[in-house]
Enzyme design. Structure first.
Site, mmCIF file in Angstrom:
data_model
loop_
_atom_site.group_PDB
_atom_site.id
_atom_site.type_symbol
_atom_site.label_atom_id
_atom_site.label_comp_id
_atom_site.label_asym_id
_atom_site.label_seq_id
_atom_site.Cartn_x
_atom_site.Cartn_y
_atom_site.Cartn_z
ATOM 1 N N SER A 230 5.644 -19.123 -33.717
ATOM 2 C CA SER A 230 5.266 -19.476 -35.088
ATOM 3 C C SER A 230 4.073 -20.412 -35.028
ATOM 4 O O SER A 230 4.129 -21.416 -34.324
ATOM 5 C CB SER A 230 6.440 -20.179 -35.778
ATOM 6 O OG SER A 230 5.972 -20.937 -36.865
ATOM 7 N N ARG B 279 -22.304 -32.409 -48.606
ATOM 8 C CA ARG B 279 -21.503 -31.571 -49.469
ATOM 9 C C ARG B 279 -20.011 -31.876 -49.312
ATOM 10 O O ARG B 279 -19.590 -32.475 -48.329
ATOM 11 C CB ARG B 279 -21.727 -30.131 -49.049
ATOM 12 C CG ARG B 279 -21.867 -29.233 -50.225
ATOM 13 C CD ARG B 279 -22.283 -27.858 -49.819
ATOM 14 N NE ARG B 279 -23.508 -27.451 -50.479
ATOM 15 C CZ ARG B 279 -24.265 -26.456 -50.058
ATOM 16 N NH1 ARG B 279 -23.939 -25.788 -48.985
ATOM 17 N NH2 ARG B 279 -25.340 -26.117 -50.726
ATOM 18 N N ASP C 139 3.111 -22.339 -37.265
ATOM 19 C CA ASP C 139 3.304 -23.516 -38.123
ATOM 20 C C ASP C 139 3.922 -24.717 -37.413
ATOM 21 O O ASP C 139 3.942 -25.806 -37.946
ATOM 22 C CB ASP C 139 4.243 -23.170 -39.293
ATOM 23 C CG ASP C 139 3.616 -22.166 -40.228
ATOM 24 O OD1 ASP C 139 2.391 -21.974 -40.131
ATOM 25 O OD2 ASP C 139 4.337 -21.580 -41.054
ATOM 26 N N GLY D 259 13.315 -16.969 -39.666
ATOM 27 C CA GLY D 259 13.903 -15.779 -40.287
ATOM 28 C C GLY D 259 14.400 -14.811 -39.228
ATOM 29 O O GLY D 259 15.558 -14.366 -39.251
ATOM 30 N N ARG E 266 3.661 -23.427 -45.218
ATOM 31 C CA ARG E 266 4.301 -23.444 -46.541
ATOM 32 C C ARG E 266 5.236 -24.637 -46.703
ATOM 33 O O ARG E 266 5.287 -25.279 -47.732
ATOM 34 C CB ARG E 266 5.086 -22.135 -46.770
ATOM 35 C CG ARG E 266 4.290 -21.114 -47.531
ATOM 36 C CD ARG E 266 4.977 -19.780 -47.473
ATOM 37 N NE ARG E 266 5.007 -19.289 -46.095
ATOM 38 C CZ ARG E 266 5.723 -18.275 -45.671
ATOM 39 N NH1 ARG E 266 6.515 -17.626 -46.507
ATOM 40 N NH2 ARG E 266 5.685 -17.873 -44.421
HETATM 41 P P1 ADP Z 1 9.871 -15.257 -39.464
HETATM 42 O O1 ADP Z 1 10.732 -14.776 -38.352
HETATM 43 O O2 ADP Z 1 8.446 -15.390 -39.043
HETATM 44 O O3 ADP Z 1 10.458 -16.461 -40.143
HETATM 45 P P2 ADP Z 1 10.760 -13.569 -41.707
HETATM 46 O O4 ADP Z 1 11.468 -14.682 -42.382
HETATM 47 O O5 ADP Z 1 9.939 -12.660 -42.541
HETATM 48 O O6 ADP Z 1 9.769 -14.080 -40.551
HETATM 49 O O7 ADP Z 1 11.853 -12.709 -40.932
HETATM 50 C C1 ADP Z 1 11.476 -11.608 -40.143
HETATM 51 C C2 ADP Z 1 12.530 -10.552 -40.187
HETATM 52 O O8 ADP Z 1 13.765 -11.074 -39.694
HETATM 53 C C3 ADP Z 1 12.864 -10.038 -41.578
HETATM 54 O O9 ADP Z 1 11.971 -9.054 -42.031
HETATM 55 C C4 ADP Z 1 14.261 -9.460 -41.363
HETATM 56 O O10 ADP Z 1 14.183 -8.194 -40.753
HETATM 57 C C5 ADP Z 1 14.863 -10.436 -40.356
HETATM 58 N N1 ADP Z 1 15.676 -11.441 -41.081
HETATM 59 C C6 ADP Z 1 15.255 -12.597 -41.630
HETATM 60 N N2 ADP Z 1 16.285 -13.266 -42.203
HETATM 61 C C7 ADP Z 1 17.384 -12.500 -42.019
HETATM 62 C C8 ADP Z 1 18.778 -12.612 -42.376
HETATM 63 N N3 ADP Z 1 19.235 -13.670 -43.047
HETATM 64 N N4 ADP Z 1 19.618 -11.616 -41.998
HETATM 65 C C9 ADP Z 1 19.165 -10.549 -41.315
HETATM 66 N N5 ADP Z 1 17.872 -10.384 -40.967
HETATM 67 C C10 ADP Z 1 16.993 -11.334 -41.297
#
Ligand code: ADP
Length: 745
Positions: free
Chosen positions: A152, A189, A154, A108, A198
């Site tokens: 991460s 047990r 995961d 993300g 996930r």
């Molecule tokens: P991870 O990086 O652990 O996968 P998240 O998916 O919650 O965690 O993403 C973390 C942050 O990255 C989000 O809260 C947001 O600020 C930013 N982010 C995630 N996806 C997008 C996107 N498609 N466009 C812009 N910002 C994003």
């Protein structure tokens, strides 16, 4: 053009090892004259600006290597998903003259970084139109260079063998399941343990392989039948009937059945309760998996990825695509960031589409192979031999000093051999056992629970067959009609196997396939970048050094710590990297009087400027004259009233303890391949001799004839030692702060 500036942020879920990456980025960048800003609280801080941007100094990242989480904070930020939010972010970056952004986070966060880069020029144009920046500034900072590091737990990112944090999470999971196992076995047990993941079953799968749990449910590979509940209960019942005292089911949080319906731990518990009419306990490991001090692997991975991120910034040109720093084998490489993110998302999509074959394919070969091996090991009893099949008699032995993970290798070899219908024999007491005829048949349950046990249950010693003992060894092999031999251990194991192979013309009993599996904490064996046991030893050293460091907090003190490794400096260098030692002394480099003088000068300068702790790590064979005693006495005498000196010789603590998850997993993978090798070669007229190893991220089998060529002339270590390439990074991180930094502290 002004000097480069980097901003770093951590975003999304925190992961142990992120701090090591931050420390490496800051120190290596400063060393190269690049300024570094930390953006506190992830993308939220990037949007907020102000004091969320802080310039980092050499010292500001001191003392953070051992801390879990991220010292610069992380957050989820919905505003960054909006263009307006990203415009504010862009403004904050150009205001500070930053056009290199290093993002440490999950897919993300990395997607977010890519969006910012794609919009960058148009955001700057908008800012100029709104008179928030001048057109000249918009022109000057027209390109944003992005580097991504995957933090991460995961291990769910395509394009990298490991993500920062996954190894530590596996440590937490194995510790927890080992602990649960002992109480579960006491009470006979059943436990259900839920782990994170996930869309990714990595933690559940590897956790199961490392602990010897009995059943596993992962998103990528749902049970093949609709009434999986019955299959699970039947398997667990059969396990109990075969003699297992506990039943442990591991479930990934994203587990589902083959129709895509989520499977919860509560459901599994209800099913088991009803079926067995006994108490079933659920343990959801939750955030425990994220927490605690990072493992040696994650500290070093964070450090090396951080160093590579600075390299990427140094060599990057304005139009470069965003880069992902990734691990392939033991090498840090760069990959196109968005390709990796998209492939990672494709796994989630394949699972959502119930296309599980595709999901597994995307996970890669090693994941699939591990799953296959696990399915064999989990059986309550082996498959019956096929009617009329040739049942080979295969023997396994441990040789040399015990290395954590040896038992996991034996367990895997015995079970996989039995499952393929062969007769498996355990040799007690190493080659001495072959001389004395100490051999016994091993059955399925004889190795139950061995995965998590340190040392060597079969027993090992340093005896190597020689002229006077070839004959009794041959007699034993003949008497027990042994048709293949797996030798697990250090250099004595390799020497012994090689000698038997070379005597095949004189003793026909030696004319059988023989294969060596590297197991030595010293990591000094040919044909393998890592040997089983070295990761556990490294974690043992790190654990001890962390405590030694803590004990010195109140004094100005320098420690000289001596670690094992014989003529190989692997443990010294890697533990130095993982604990932030300022100097490591290796046999490969030796120690000169001039070195000691320089090191002493650095120590004196450091302590004069206010440093409170010095840490020098020394390989046991670094120099026969300049011993730990000598060095400590020298530094003590010369340090005068400025600092005092203590020496710590860690000794056999390094060899002991429960094997790390990495050692258990690799031991299992390698042993599985060794048994295949013995079976494949048993019927050949001139059966091969071989040694197996981990090379470039995969498993490789070498012909035993290559063994001498791969060792250096002293036969004390391999010619090629990949980890020596890490010396410059280790030096750079350890040296005193650059002049400019010193004055600003
Ligand atoms: P991870 O990086 O652990 O996968 P998240 O998916 O919650 O965690 O993403 C973390 C942050 O990255 C989000 O809260 C947001 O600020 C930013 N982010 C995630 N996806 C997008 C996107 N498609 N466009 C812009 N910002 C994003």
């Amino acid at each position: 053009m002004c000097a480069k500036r980097i901003a770093i942020l951590t975003s999304g879920g925190d992961a142990p090892g992120m701090n090591a990456a931050i420390r490496a980025i800051v120190r290596i960048a400063l060393n190269r004259g690049i300024e570094v800003y930390a953006i506190y609280e992830g993308y939220q801080g990037l949007i907020d600006g102000g004091d969320r941007f802080r310039k980092l100094t050499w010292d500001s990242v001191g003392g953070i290597l051992h801390r879990g989480g991220t010292v610069i904070g992380t957050a989820r930020c919905d505003e960054f998903r909006t263009r307006e939010g990203r415009r504010k972010a862009a403004h904050n970056l150009v205001e500070r003259g930053v056009d290199n952004l290093v993002v440490i986070g999950g897919d993300g966060s990395l997607t977010g970084a890519n969006v910012l880069r794609q919009e960058w020029q148009s955001l700057l144009t908008e800012l100029a139109e709104m008179n928030q920046i001048t057109p000249e500034i918009a022109e000057q900072y027209a390109h944003l260079f992005i580097v991504g590091l995957v933090g991460s737990i995961d291990n769910d990112m395509h394009g990298t063998d490991m993500t920062i944090g996954a190894d530590t999470a596996l440590h937490r999971i194995t510790e927890a399941i080992d602990a649960i196992s002992s109480t579960a076995a006491s009470h006979q047990r059943t436990f259900v343990v839920e782990v994170m993941g996930r869309n990714c079953g990595y933690l559940a799968l590897m956790g199961c392989l490392a602990t010897g749990a009995d059943w596993v449910l992962i998103p990528e590979n749902p049970p093949e039948v609709d009434n999986w509940e019955k299959k699970m209960c039947d398997d667990l019942r059969a396990g109990r009937q075969a003699g297992r005292r506990d039943s442990i089911v591991i479930i990934a949080e994203g587990a589902r059945d083959r129709n895509g319906k989520p499977i919860t731990s509560a459901h599994v518990m209800e099913v088991l309760k009803k079926e067995f009419d006994e108490e079933v306990r659920v343990t959801v490991l939750g955030h425990v998996q994220r927490g605690g001090t990072p493992s040696a692997f994650d500290r070093n991975l964070g450090t090396l990825m951080g160093a590579a991120a600075v390299d990427a910034v140094m060599s990057g040109s304005p139009n470069d695509e965003p880069q992902l720093i990734s691990l392939r084998g033991n090498r840090i490489v760069r990959e196109p960031l968005m390709k990796c993110v998209e492939q990672s998302k494709a796994v989630g999509q394949a699972i959502a589409d119930k296309n599980y074959e595709r999901a597994l394919e995307l996970r890669g070969n090693s994941f699939r192979e591990t799953l296959r091996t696990l399915k064999t090991l989990l059986r309550s009893l082996p498959h019956e031999p096929i009617a009329g099949q040739k049942r080979l008699r295969l023997a396994v032995l441990n040789s040399g000093a015990p290395a954590p993970g040896m038992n996991a290798a034996i367990r895997a070899a015995i079970r996989i051999g039995l499952d393929k219908g062969h007769i498996m024999l355990g040799v007690n007491n190493g080659f001495q056992g072959l001389i004395d005829g100490e051999i016994e048949p091993m059955d399925w349950m004889s190795v139950n629970g061995w995965a998590s046990v340190g040392g060597s249950e079969l027993g090992a010693n340093r005896e190597v067959p020689s002229e006077s003992t070839f004959y009794p060894v041959a007699r034993t092999l003949e008497r027990h009609e042994i048709e293949g031999l797996l030798v697990i251990g250090g250099w004595t194991a390799y020497q012994g196997a090689y000698r038997l192979y070379k005597q095949r013309e004189n003793f026909s009993a030696f004319n059988i396939p023989i294969i060596c599996l590297p197991a030595s904490i010293n990591n000094n064996l040919p044909g393998s970048e890592l040997s089983i046991g070295a990761d556990t030893a490294l974690n043992n050293i790190m654990w001890a050094v962390d405590r030694v460091k803590q004990s010195a907090i109140a004094q100005r003190r320098c420690f000289v710590v001596e670690v094992m490794g014989r003529y190989c400096g692997y443990l010294a260098l890697m533990s130095g990297l993982a604990t932030g030692a300022e100097r490591v002394y290796l046999h490969e480099e030796g120690i000169t009087l001039r070195d000691l003088q320089n090191d002493l000068d650095h120590l004196m300068t450091g302590f004069e400027l206010g440093k409170r702790l010095g840490l020098m790590i020394r390989n046991e064979k670094a120099n026969p004259i300049y011993t730990a005693d000598f060095m400590a006495a020298l530094f003590e005498e010369e340090g005068g009233a400025l600092f005092d000196v203590r020496q710590t010789i860690l000794g056999h603590v390094q060899q002991g303890g429960d094997p790390s998850p990495f050692d258990r997993i690799q031991a299992t993978r390698l042993a599985a391949r060794c048994v295949d090798f013995l079976i494949e070669n048993a019927n050949s007229a001139t059966p091969a001799g071989a040694f197996i190893g981990l090379e470039s991220g995969g498993i490789r089998i070498h012909n035993i004839e290559e063994m001498p060529q791969l060792m250096d002339e002293t036969y004390q270590r391999p010619k090629k030692q990949w980890w020596l390439d890490l010396l410059p990074i280790s030096r750079m991180l350890a040296q005193p702060a650059p002049e400019s930094e010193m004055t600003s502290v």
